[in-house]
Design a protein around this motif. Structure first.
Motif, short mmCIF file in Angstrom:
data_model
loop_
_atom_site.label_atom_id
_atom_site.label_comp_id
_atom_site.label_asym_id
_atom_site.label_seq_id
_atom_site.Cartn_x
_atom_site.Cartn_y
_atom_site.Cartn_z
N GLY A 20 19.22 -5.81 1.93
CA GLY A 20 19.18 -6.78 1.05
C GLY A 20 17.79 -7.92 1.29
O GLY A 20 17.93 -9.08 0.81
N LYS A 21 16.81 -7.34 1.84
CA LYS A 21 15.64 -7.92 1.89
C LYS A 21 14.59 -7.35 0.83
O LYS A 21 14.82 -6.38 0.40
CB LYS A 21 14.95 -7.78 3.25
N ILE A 22 13.71 -8.44 0.58
CA ILE A 22 12.41 -7.69 -0.18
C ILE A 22 11.51 -7.33 0.64
O ILE A 22 10.93 -8.07 1.45
CB ILE A 22 11.97 -8.76 -1.08
N VAL A 23 10.96 -5.98 0.71
CA VAL A 23 10.14 -5.59 1.41
C VAL A 23 8.76 -5.05 0.51
O VAL A 23 9.14 -4.00 -0.07
CB VAL A 23 10.54 -4.26 2.38
N ILE A 24 7.88 -5.35 0.85
CA ILE A 24 6.38 -5.17 0.14
C ILE A 24 5.46 -4.72 1.00
O ILE A 24 5.25 -5.34 2.17
CB ILE A 24 5.94 -6.25 -0.73
N LEU A 25 4.75 -3.43 0.83
CA LEU A 25 3.99 -3.13 1.91
C LEU A 25 2.66 -2.42 1.23
O LEU A 25 2.80 -1.97 0.07
CB LEU A 25 4.68 -1.77 3.01
N THR A 26 1.43 -2.58 2.08
CA THR A 26 0.29 -1.90 1.24
C THR A 26 0.20 -0.42 2.03
O THR A 26 0.61 -0.46 3.38
CB THR A 26 -0.88 -2.70 1.37
N ILE A 27 -0.30 0.60 1.42
CA ILE A 27 -0.52 1.77 1.93
C ILE A 27 -1.79 2.52 1.31
O ILE A 27 -1.72 2.40 0.08
CB ILE A 27 0.87 2.49 2.28
N HIS A 28 -2.42 3.25 2.09
CA HIS A 28 -3.41 3.83 1.53
C HIS A 28 -3.53 5.60 1.62
O HIS A 28 -4.25 6.15 0.72
CB HIS A 28 -4.94 3.19 1.87
N GLN A 29 -2.86 5.82 2.49
CA GLN A 29 -2.65 7.34 2.60
C GLN A 29 -1.39 7.80 2.91
O GLN A 29 -0.93 8.29 3.89
CB GLN A 29 -3.58 7.83 3.92
N PRO A 30 -0.44 7.64 1.68
CA PRO A 30 0.91 8.02 1.82
C PRO A 30 1.18 9.62 1.98
O PRO A 30 0.54 10.24 1.11
CB PRO A 30 1.36 7.28 0.67
N ARG A 31 2.03 9.95 2.68
CA ARG A 31 2.64 11.38 2.74
C ARG A 31 3.48 11.55 1.70
O ARG A 31 3.99 10.60 0.95
CB ARG A 31 3.23 11.59 4.01
N LEU A 45 1.44 10.55 -4.96
CA LEU A 45 0.58 9.14 -4.35
C LEU A 45 -0.80 9.41 -4.16
O LEU A 45 -1.63 8.49 -4.62
CB LEU A 45 1.55 8.64 -3.25
N ASP A 46 -1.09 10.43 -3.59
CA ASP A 46 -2.78 10.79 -3.24
C ASP A 46 -3.41 11.04 -4.74
O ASP A 46 -4.45 10.44 -4.90
CB ASP A 46 -2.70 11.96 -2.39
N TYR A 47 -2.65 11.82 -5.50
CA TYR A 47 -3.24 12.19 -6.68
C TYR A 47 -3.71 10.99 -7.69
O TYR A 47 -4.50 10.73 -8.07
CB TYR A 47 -2.61 13.27 -7.39
N PHE A 48 -2.35 10.09 -7.86
CA PHE A 48 -2.67 9.00 -8.74
C PHE A 48 -3.57 8.03 -8.07
O PHE A 48 -4.27 7.14 -8.85
CB PHE A 48 -1.16 8.45 -9.09
N VAL A 49 -3.57 7.91 -6.66
CA VAL A 49 -4.47 6.83 -6.33
C VAL A 49 -6.08 7.33 -6.23
O VAL A 49 -6.87 6.52 -6.67
CB VAL A 49 -4.42 6.72 -4.64
N GLY A 50 -6.33 8.65 -6.01
CA GLY A 50 -7.44 9.15 -6.74
C GLY A 50 -7.82 9.04 -8.13
O GLY A 50 -9.02 8.95 -8.36
N LEU A 51 -6.83 9.25 -8.80
CA LEU A 51 -7.22 9.00 -10.16
C LEU A 51 -7.61 7.81 -10.70
O LEU A 51 -8.49 7.55 -11.47
CB LEU A 51 -5.66 9.51 -11.05
#
Length: 652
Positions: free
Chosen positions: A246-257, A302-308
């Motif tokens: 029931g919470k809104i959780v927003i996080l940033t991440i730059h090297q996701p597995r 995730l890695d591919y599209f961040v690199g793109l």
């Protein structure tokens, strides 16, 4: 196209044709039923842009010779999240991920355009503080406290003031279990020297602190930074469970597995402050495939599209090619159905009629929060500081005995003073050391022990837990006993071993001056540490101020009347002038001095010396004590002003 409630003819000062004042007079916030509160909590970010000013050119040219450049950090970002969703914001370094969280949490200093809505109410600082918790990237915890103590002290500062100790303990225990910290609940946090809990557990403690208030929205900046793959997965799994509860959780991440991909309900990709994609995670592969950028088989999406969406700056050719690709991705997303759907959801939520619960939330959030009182915050901070230092033997031993380490050198160097003519110079030297050593030692102590408390204050002040004045008053109360004990040890040995004026009143006056100088030196260091975050710079600056002030204003090294007028004027506003007059008046008044045939110049007694170099020092004793006390209090107030003027850095 976008209209406010007033544009639609709604009068926000009444609720169902009943004045708000009448409603508040007839019932409390706790009287509303659950159906009054919206069932689906939403957070909407609509066309948000953020612009900061940058000075162009080297700093030594000054403001008059440098131009100002406006840099767009975030441009026209739209985002929509609702309770039950885990949203991840991705992007390379400098893409604007952290800035976007800062905008949502209201922690930016530049110019923000666009709107942020909680449900269908435009966010204000009060609403953000009430319903949002922000977990920054770096953990700022006191190493000598246990996990349970850390959470308990935070709970006393964060939870409503009407909760008793049992309620606080129950809340802390529930958060410990929720974050999987039960096995380390009574383990110290630890630091660089003494090991404590692991890095992943420290992250969970930082998150647990923010969960104490049971926020509706949880923002996390790089929560997996520095964690191994297993710990990162475990942490993201915890956050996903919170979101789905029931919470809104927003996080940033730059090297996701790659195994984290399926845990995210929504994914946003930023590049240069612009959104390249925002939507459901299970639709992202199809979206980029439609854009003719399919994800290669066995690659991490995730890695591919961040690199793109990143710009390659190795050379001009690569930069131009990748910049063109990123611009194309941004334009394609701005004209896509995915973007239009996000904007439609935002408009749909923000145009809903406001319920009476929402109207009261928007107007009376500060009333509902019921923060702890000033005294509860003050004594919570004082207790936490005291427990923290008493757990660290080197720290409190330094507080108590560092000043006393100078005693053997002074006593061995001077010995027991005689009453000869040559003893006048020895006594002046002792007065000079007695006025210079205490503030210098306090500089060393403050630089070593204050930075962790200051960094924690920055975080908690950002969360609106207490004021700068409360923090610094608590710190003053914390240091007073240590300053009093260390000054008393120093004064007792130096005064009686060197054979100064052998009276109880003389000893008490000497001890009081040493105490005031010791405490004043620490407060001056706190002022400097409000200006400079670097402890080494603060150490050098504080020591320079104390040394230069003693040289120019004490009169021990050179008579004040012989100095240039600027230094004489400066001395009137310097604590060392008044402390020096008290010390010499206390020692030389009615001091008997012997003369021999070898003495070329003979001072019959100490009063003669005072008349020559410190006239009226005895008569001004009371005035000088008032001046010292006033300057100590003024320094405390200056420290409060320095922290407020300098502002609070984010310390990401």
């Amino acid at each position: 196209m976008f209209r406010t409630h007033r544009d639609r003819g709604m009068d926000t000062t009444t609720i169902f044709d009943v004045p708000v004042n009448y409603v508040l007079g007839r019932c409390s916030f706790g009287d509303f039923d659950d159906e009054d509160e919206p069932t689906a909590t939403t957070l909407s970010v609509l066309n948000v842009s953020y612009v900061v000013k940058e000075w162009v050119g080297p700093w030594w040219r000054g403001a008059c010779f440098r131009s100002i450049r406006h840099k767009i950090v975030v441009r026209d970002v739209c985002l929509h999240a609702k309770a039950g969703q885990l949203t991840a914001i991705l992007g390379n370094s400098g893409s604007g991920k952290t800035t976007l969280l800062d905008i949502i949490s209201g922690r930016v200093n530049g110019r923000v355009t666009g709107k942020v809505y909680y449900n269908n109410i435009e966010c204000t600082p009060d609403i953000i503080n009430q319903y949002t918790s922000y977990v920054m990237q770096a953990d700022r915890l006191l190493p000598n406290l246990t996990v349970r103590e850390t959470l308990t002290y935070s709970a006393r500062l964060r939870l409503p003031g009407n909760l008793n100790a049992f309620d606080i303990e129950d809340k802390v225990n529930r958060v410990i279990i929720e974050m999987g910290l039960k096995h380390v609940a009574d383990t110290r946090i630890g630091g660089t020297i003494r090991r404590g809990i692991s890095g992943g557990e420290r992250r969970r403690v930082t998150i647990a602190i923010q969960l104490l208030q049971n926020p509706k929205i949880l923002l996390l900046d790089e929560p997996t930074s520095g964690l191994d793959s297993f710990t990162a997965r475990y942490l993201i799994s915890n956050l996903a469970d919170m979101a789905h509860n029931g919470k809104i959780v927003i996080l940033t991440i730059h090297q996701p597995r790659s195994d984290l991909f399926k845990m995210f309900d929504q994914v946003g990709i930023l590049s240069g402050g612009q959104m390249v994609y925002f939507g459901a995670s299970d639709y992202m592969l199809r979206y980029f495939s439609d854009q003719e950028y399919p994800c290669p088989q066995f690659a991490n999406p995730l890695d591919y599209f961040v690199g793109l969406a990143s710009i390659d700056r190795r050379n001009t050719e690569c930069q131009e090619e990748t910049a063109e690709r990123v611009n194309k991705l941004v334009k394609n997303y701005a004209s896509s159905d995915t973007y239009k759907e996000t904007v439609f959801r935002i408009i749909e939520d923000t145009m809903k009629p406001s319920t009476r619960w929402q109207l009261l939330t928007a107007r009376f959030t500060t009333v509902r929060r019921n923060q702890p009182s000033f005294f509860r915050a003050l004594f919570t901070l004082l207790s936490r500081m005291t427990v923290h230092i008493l757990r660290d033997r080197p720290s409190y031993m330094s507080r108590l005995l560092l000043l006393s380490l100078f005693v053997p050198f002074i006593c061995v160097f001077l010995g027991h003073l005689k009453q000869t003519q040559s003893s006048v110079q020895d006594r002046i030297g002792l007065m000079y050391q007695s006025s210079q050593v205490p503030p210098y030692v306090s500089v060393l102590n403050a630089v070593a022990l204050f930075p962790p408390l200051r960094d924690l204050y920055y975080r908690e002040y950002r969360d609106g837990l207490y004021s700068t004045f409360t923090f610094l008053i608590a710190y003053c109360m914390h240091t007073l006993p240590f300053t009093l004990i260390s000054s008393s040890i120093f004064s007792s040995v130096v005064y009686w071993v060197t054979g100064l004026n052998p009276t109880t009143s003389g000893f008490l006056i000497y001890s009081a001056v040493v105490f005031f100088l010791n405490f004043w030196g620490e407060m001056v260091t706190i002022v400097i540490m409000a200006i400079f975050l670097n402890p080494a710079i603060a150490n050098s600056t504080s020591a320079l101020i104390a040394s230069a002030s003693g040289l120019m204003a004490s009169g021990f090294l050179r008579n004040l009347q012989d100095m240039i007028p600027v230094f004489q004027w400066f001395a009137w506003g310097n604590i060392f002038k008044y402390a020096g007059e008290i010390l010499v008046a206390n020692e030389f008044h009615n001091l008997a001095l012997t003369c021999t045939q070898n003495d070329t110049t003979c001072l019959p007694n100490g009063n003669f010396y005072l008349d020559l170099f410190y006239p009226d020092a005895v008569d001004n004793m009371r005035r000088n004590f008032w001046a010292i006390g006033t300057m100590v209090i003024a320094t405390i107030l200056i420290s409060v002003g320095a922290f407020r003027i300098k502002g609070v850095p984010n310390l990401h």
